[in-house]
Design an enzyme around this catalytic site. Structure first.
Site, PDB file in Angstrom:
ATOM      1  N   SER A 230      23.468  -3.081   4.596  1.00 12.37           N
ATOM      2  CA  SER A 230      22.670  -3.578   5.718  1.00 12.37           C
ATOM      3  C   SER A 230      22.590  -2.514   6.797  1.00 12.37           C
ATOM      4  O   SER A 230      23.335  -1.537   6.781  1.00 12.37           O
ATOM      5  CB  SER A 230      23.295  -4.851   6.307  1.00 12.37           C
ATOM      6  N   SER A 268      19.948  -6.248   1.087  1.00 15.36           N
ATOM      7  CA  SER A 268      20.134  -5.461   2.303  1.00 15.36           C
ATOM      8  C   SER A 268      19.650  -6.246   3.515  1.00 15.36           C
ATOM      9  O   SER A 268      18.543  -6.770   3.523  1.00 15.36           O
ATOM     10  CB  SER A 268      19.362  -4.138   2.196  1.00 15.36           C
ATOM     11  N   GLU A 270      18.427  -6.141   7.235  1.00 15.90           N
ATOM     12  CA  GLU A 270      17.900  -5.287   8.305  1.00 15.90           C
ATOM     13  C   GLU A 270      17.542  -6.165   9.495  1.00 15.90           C
ATOM     14  O   GLU A 270      16.578  -6.934   9.431  1.00 15.90           O
ATOM     15  CB  GLU A 270      16.661  -4.503   7.845  1.00 15.90           C
TER      16      GLU A 270
END
Length: 348
Positions: A230, A268, A270
């Site tokens: 991340s 991930s 973000e």
């Protein structure tokens, strides 16, 4: 300081502030508490948005979730009310609860009216998963570590494998804390936009350094890995902006991430948070109507460019300032500078 000068890399076209950090925005400071002992490679990073009473003098703010594989606290209220009323904390995924409790205690100590004569408080804690290098299940972060990070806040702060960034990996290399700033001129006056990232994302083969694919710079022994990390991005500015305009800046963080080679994989997270120190919201007000200044939307393009350049350089700065770290179960994650300087064996 952004990317160290010795590497002779220039990112973008806009000038940067004197420190080339988010703290070039007046009043913004950052502090760390780093835990680096064998299997324990983690920590806390704290960001103070201004040096006054945040609860009673809130800042206009906004957030944007690019990919929501994350456990950040406080975003719901920020998106609803458009204000930030606490410092921003960064730590590892399983220490969010501890950090949030410590931040609540910090705010209660400063504001005796919270939950007595007024409402509650909205603590903001951001996280990335450092389990590859850190014994994250050991829950080593304590409330005192949070207080230490808050007490350490200053303008000229460290970057790389420090604080919350200690156990983080970026593009398969050692990542962590990175920061940069850009200066834009509006109506004959200079203003600053700064960014700070906690980088723990993306894949080695996708990394771009100053527009050049990493594979053209070197071939190194980096084990194959998925994009399952991340990155947290915080944007700060002293430009008078509305919550809507701050959210538009948040959207442009993706441009900077893409320039370094990130494509935001499924696993991930973000998450982007932005605030302005110029427009403030008093907790108590004598009048129903408050004066507010904001940028004309037709003048916002230089800000979009500034965000893209800041975020790109912040990611690279987290790589260039990190050192090679050995942590949990003896796992070693190399840093970019050791690879570039030939200190780690490359593929033949």
């Amino acid at each position: 300081m952004g990317i160290p000068a010795k590497w002779n890399l220039t990112i973008g076209h806009l000038p940067h502030g004197p420190l080339n950090k988010i703290s070039d925005v007046p009043g913004v400071t950052v502090g760390h508490c780093t835990l680096a002992d064998g299997d324990v490679q983690t920590g806390v990073t704290a960001l103070l948005p201004h040096q006054g009473d945040l609860f009673h003098e809130k800042l206009l703010a906004a957030s944007h979730v690019i990919n929501g594989f994350g456990k950040t606290t406080g975003l719901v209220q920020i998106d609803e009310l458009g204000t930030l009323e606490t410092p921003i904390l960064f730590t590892n995924t399983l220490s969010v609860g501890t950090a949030e409790t410590a931040l609540v205690k910090y705010m209660l100590a400063q504001n005796p009216d919270i939950c007595e004569t007024t409402g509650s408080v909205n603590p903001v804690v951001c996280e990335c998963n450092d389990s590859g290098l850190n014994d994250i299940r050991g829950l080593h972060v304590t409330e005192q570590n949070v207080f230490d990070a808050l007490a350490d806040c200053k303008a000229d702060f460290a970057e790389g494998a420090v604080g919350a960034g200690r156990g983080m990996r970026c593009h398969g290399l050692k990542g962590g804390i990175g920061s940069a700033s850009r200066v834009v001129e509006l109506d004959g006056k200079n203003y600053t936009i700064g960014s700070l990232v906690l980088s723990n994302h993306a894949m080695f083969d996708d990394l771009m350094v100053g527009g050049t694919p990493i594979q053209q710079l070197l071939e190194a022994h980096i084990p194959p890995h998925e994009d399952k990390g991340s990155i947290i991005t915080v944007l700060a500015t002293d430009i008078p902006l509305s919550e809507r305009q701050l959210r538009r800046l948040c959207h442009r963080a993706l441009v900077g991430l893409s320039r370094t080679g990130s494509y935001c994989g499924n696993g991930s997270g973000e998450i982007v948070l932005a605030f302005t120190t110029a427009n403030r919201m008093p907790h108590y007000a004598d009048k129903a109507l408050l004066p507010m200044t904001m940028l004309h939307d037709d003048a916002i393009n230089p800000l979009f460019r500034a965000v893209a350049e800041c975020v790109e350089e912040s990611v690279l700065s987290s790589l260039f300032h990190a050192e090679t770290v050995t942590g949990y179960h003896g796992k070693t994650v190399p840093c970019l500078t050791d690879l570039l300087e030939g200190k780690i064996e490359r593929k033949k």
